[in-house]
Design a protein around this motif. Structure first.
Motif, PDB file in Angstrom:
ATOM      1  N   MET A   1       1.289  -5.673 -10.029  1.00 33.37           N
ATOM      2  CA  MET A   1       0.704  -6.299  -8.850  1.00 33.37           C
ATOM      3  C   MET A   1      -0.704  -5.752  -8.619  1.00 33.37           C
ATOM      4  O   MET A   1      -1.101  -4.729  -9.153  1.00 33.37           O
ATOM      5  N   ILE A   2      -1.461  -6.450  -7.765  1.00 31.93           N
ATOM      6  CA  ILE A   2      -2.810  -6.016  -7.434  1.00 31.93           C
ATOM      7  C   ILE A   2      -2.763  -4.660  -6.744  1.00 31.93           C
ATOM      8  O   ILE A   2      -1.877  -4.379  -5.952  1.00 31.93           O
ATOM      9  N   ASP A   3      -3.756  -3.817  -7.053  1.00 29.03           N
ATOM     10  CA  ASP A   3      -3.837  -2.510  -6.411  1.00 29.03           C
ATOM     11  C   ASP A   3      -4.419  -2.697  -5.013  1.00 29.03           C
ATOM     12  O   ASP A   3      -5.624  -2.730  -4.821  1.00 29.03           O
ATOM     13  N   ASN A   4      -3.529  -2.831  -4.005  1.00 28.99           N
ATOM     14  CA  ASN A   4      -3.994  -3.048  -2.643  1.00 28.99           C
ATOM     15  C   ASN A   4      -4.672  -1.820  -2.064  1.00 28.99           C
ATOM     16  O   ASN A   4      -5.450  -1.907  -1.129  1.00 28.99           O
ATOM     17  N   THR A   5      -4.345  -0.631  -2.604  1.00 31.31           N
ATOM     18  CA  THR A   5      -5.021   0.584  -2.172  1.00 31.31           C
ATOM     19  C   THR A   5      -6.512   0.461  -2.451  1.00 31.31           C
ATOM     20  O   THR A   5      -7.349   0.886  -1.651  1.00 31.31           O
ATOM     21  N   LEU A   6      -6.844  -0.142  -3.566  1.00 33.11           N
ATOM     22  CA  LEU A   6      -8.240  -0.347  -3.946  1.00 33.11           C
ATOM     23  C   LEU A   6      -8.943  -1.228  -2.918  1.00 33.11           C
ATOM     24  O   LEU A   6     -10.064  -0.940  -2.490  1.00 33.11           O
ATOM     25  N   PHE A   7      -8.277  -2.292  -2.507  1.00 33.91           N
ATOM     26  CA  PHE A   7      -8.847  -3.223  -1.532  1.00 33.91           C
ATOM     27  C   PHE A   7      -9.068  -2.535  -0.193  1.00 33.91           C
ATOM     28  O   PHE A   7     -10.154  -2.586   0.381  1.00 33.91           O
TER      29      PHE A   7
END
Length: 254
Positions: A1-7
């Motif tokens: 999944m997308i790294d939401n921490t990055l966002f």
């Protein structure tokens, strides 16, 4: 999944651009879909016959694939933006350069009302700056709280159940995946916080941007837990995955 921490850890400036630059890997990374463009490589443009360096290529990627970062951020909704429906609609019109008079006609309102909304949005901007400054000072000068787990942007029914620290997450995963997260699930938790963490971990078994059939979903989930139907249902219910109306295609949420 997308790294939401990055966002969520990106600066305001990076969020506005839509990407960050990872100095360690030399890559420009899209904050929406995690697409990467390596510095030093020339990429073919989405427009035939044109080639771009990585920084220009990711800017074009955001513009063409995601429409614009403005449109994407505006689409996140009130939970993430703090904006009401009318404020989001007005910002959409403002971005198009439409005059207050024209907007008033579209909304069956008055130009003075639109100007008042502009003023309130400017006040909201000032408040946001002060809040960001306060949080920065808190991080720099105070005792830092434990980091909270970052959930996908499509998470549903977000409330206190999502206030989970990284330490809690590790303990939960150790409890329910006794042979490690690559092994089977021992039992499926009934408590909401634990359920969310387990589902988040399971969702990492699926690739972002890839479509799956129901059989493919079941095959992955069977290796994790005998009641794969329950896992599949909760992945959909809590917004970790989506499916089309006839249930023939599944995909992960970003």
């Amino acid at each position: 999944m997308i790294d939401n921490t990055l966002f969520w850890s990106a600066s305001v400036e990076d969020l506005a651009k839509g990407y960050i630059f990872n100095e360690d890997s030399g890559e420009f990374i899209c904050l929406i879909c995690n697409e990467k463009f390596e510095n030093g490589i020339i990429y073919p443009s989405l427009c035939e016959g044109i080639y771009y360096e990585a920084k220009k290529a990711i800017a074009e990627h955001i513009k063409i694939v995601h429409q614009s970062m403005f449109a994407y951020l505006l689409s996140l909704g009130k939970r993430h933006t703090g904006l009401s429906d009318i404020q989001r609609e007005l910002l959409h019109y403002f971005s198009q350069g439409i005059s207050d008079k024209e907007i008033a006609k579209k909304l069956d309102s008055s130009a003075s009302t639109i100007r008042n909304h502009r003023f309130k949005l400017k006040e909201k901007e000032k408040q946001a700056k002060v809040f960001l400054a306060l949080m920065q000072l808190l991080d720099n000068g105070g005792v830092k709280e434990e980091n909270f787990v970052a959930f996908h942007k499509g998470a549903k029914m977000v409330d206190e159940r999502y206030a989970i620290t990284e330490l809690e997450r590790k303990k939960i995963l150790t409890t329910y995946f006794k042979n490690g997260v690559d092994g089977p699930l021992d039992t499926f938790p009934s408590k909401e916080k634990r359920k969310l963490i387990v589902l988040q971990q399971i969702s990492t078994k699926f690739e972002t941007g890839k479509n799956y059939t129901e059989k493919e979903i079941n095959d992955v989930l069977k290796a994790i837990f005998h009641d794969y139907v329950t896992l599949r249902r909760y992945l959909i219910e809590y917004g970790f995955m989506e499916r089309d109306r006839d249930g023939s295609t599944y995909w992960t949420r970003t």
